[in-house]
Design an enzyme around this catalytic site. Structure first.
Site, PDB file in Angstrom:
ATOM      1  CD  GLU A  24      -8.387 -21.434 -73.606  1.00  0.00           C
ATOM      2  OE1 GLU A  24      -7.690 -22.283 -73.021  1.00  0.00           O
ATOM      3  OE2 GLU A  24      -8.387 -21.285 -74.831  1.00  0.00           O
ATOM      4  CB  THR A  53      -1.095 -18.651 -76.654  1.00  0.00           C
ATOM      5  OG1 THR A  53      -1.319 -20.029 -76.969  1.00  0.00           O
ATOM      6  CG2 THR A  53      -2.294 -17.855 -77.131  1.00  0.00           C
TER       7      THR A  53
END
Lengths: 308, 308
Positions: free
Chosen positions: B129, B182
């Site tokens: 991530e 993101t």
């Protein structure tokens, strides 16, 4: 239908560390008593207050104001007389005003045949809270009325959720005999917080609620953190850090400020631990030389109780 | 012990409106597949990626980076080959990178006889991530590994709680074909929030967790509010307000941004409503002329699944 009722009005711990303004829990062994009578005379008359020097005038007394809110929403044409036997000290941080407001409205509701829902009773009692602190907060009145742990999910619209109470949970509360006004302890709070602290706080609220439902005492313990309010308010409470660390060392699941203080609460698994925590708390204030009241209690899952 | 395993890697909805950075849920009908093989050659080799143009180099691929984190914590002296069959589009906001990271580490863990706990697997996957978004967030990888709804109670120390999934809950997700990184959608967030909004948010998180445990669909619905992130991020998503109101009108319990967007999710009680919501969402994007993918899914309570 009865014309007179005597009720027990529980003390309550608001906030419960992570749940500022939204969480609260009612206690079993600490509380006031009230006697409420139906009268043909309109309005609310406070005939007696024992145990504390509080105003008898209806408009200046939280029980009076909350009662008037109920009366004005009711089609009942008479009134009520109220006697208040205070055991919870004003300004202690364990819901003294909430006990009186909720006791009044719950007793009246019972005498009238329960026309109002718990949610409506909370709304009436919040008028008393407004008189006491300037803010219509619900985190003490909700657990006093619903019993057990309560969540004020939303204030607008008001939405109150009763949360499961794990069987072995005990509360210890120590009240150092200094006064902090709710209005003062609100003033020192900041109006903004960091997003990072907010994330921690809602993580802990989620964890606490999950722990209460699953009766996972370890999770409850890990979730009893407050990164936002406690660091600021605790400076108003003498020896807070010592009391907290002594409580945790004695086995408490968590420890923090009760409501706006100065009382400090701890939750423990089992009575024995809760009593050890009480001893540990007392040792600190004995050393510092501050007088205190100390309480150990099961959770009151019922709320306002009819005594007779 | 097997030398090769094929796994299903679920898409996930992070945040779930009120639970920014802490809540997530895994889906059943949307996800990637991965084939992972033990090899005598050390390290991680990504041999094939189908369905999407992503880097094969181990250090540039989230599955590679997560896999290396696992390898470096393991005493296994060989390596792994990975084939990735992507169905979740990168940048869709339904955990594309998390699916690859978690698929890699869960498959490897199974091939090694499960030496690592779910919590450790989350920590390895968070390295993936970090490569994808610059932040080691856990709100997608946690549900992909644990299944169902998960709460990241705390990041430091990492503490993940699996929450009950009500039986009749369905998710609808629409992915408008625009890309939001993101990292970009994090940049527009403010670093401070008002205390008042914080209180609303942790009230809703508490309500949502309570609703999930008690399977109270009305409470779930009332709690699916976001006063902090959605007002800011939704401006990056075309026709967000229309999609949301159409979903709610079609009977959704709640609707919001999936992760950092642009996907929009809704939760519904029952498949029929979830499909009506899907139709309502599509109608909006058909009118606006934006291409989209649409998914209706039960909640995946198992997480990464072994296919063969």
């Amino acid at each position: 239908m009865k014309n007179e009722i005597k009720v027990f009005c529980p003390a309550t711990i608001a906030n419960i560390s992570c749940g500022f303004d939204v969480l609260g829990v009612a206690l079993d062994n600490v509380g006031d008593e009230m006697v409420v009578k139906k009268t043909s005379k309109k309005g609310i008359t406070i005939t007696k207050i024992e145990g504390q020097n509080l105003p008898l005038q209806t408009h200046k007394n939280v029980a009076g104001v909350a009662g008037l809110a109920l009366l004005s929403a009711s089609d009942y044409e008479g009134g009520f007389e109220i006697e208040i036997y205070k055991k919870i000290k004003a300004g202690s941080g364990i819901g003294s005003s909430a006990a009186s407001s909720t006791g009044a409205v719950c007793a009246m509701n019972k005498l009238l045949g329960e026309p109002f829902s718990n949610l409506e009773l909370v709304q009436f009692a919040m008028k008393g809270e407004e008189l006491a602190s300037g803010v219509q907060h619900a985190d003490n009145v909700a657990p006093a009325i619903y019993g057990g742990f309560t969540l004020v999910r939303s204030y607008s619209p008001l939405d109150i959720i009763k949360i499961n109470t794990p069987k072995k949970l005990y509360a210890t509360v120590i009240h150092p005999q200094i006064e902090i006004k709710t209005s003062d302890s609100r003033k020192i709070l900041k109006t903004t917080i960091s997003l990072a602290d907010g994330i921690k706080q809602w993580g802990n609220v989620g964890g606490l609620i999950a722990g209460l439902y699953t009766e996972d005492y370890d999770l409850i313990s890990r979730s009893l953190e407050d990164h936002i309010i406690e660091p600021i308010r605790s400076i108003l409470i003498p020896a807070f850090d010592n009391v907290k660390s002594a409580s945790l060392n004695a086995g408490a699941l968590g420890c923090g400020i009760s409501g706006s203080g100065p009382s400090i609460y701890a939750l423990s698994k089992g009575k024995e631990t809760a009593e050890k925590v009480a001893q540990a708390m007392q040792n600190i204030y004995n050393k510092v030389g501050i007088p205190y009241d100390i309480h150990v209690s099961t959770v009151n899952t019922e709320g306002i109780k009819t005594i007779s």
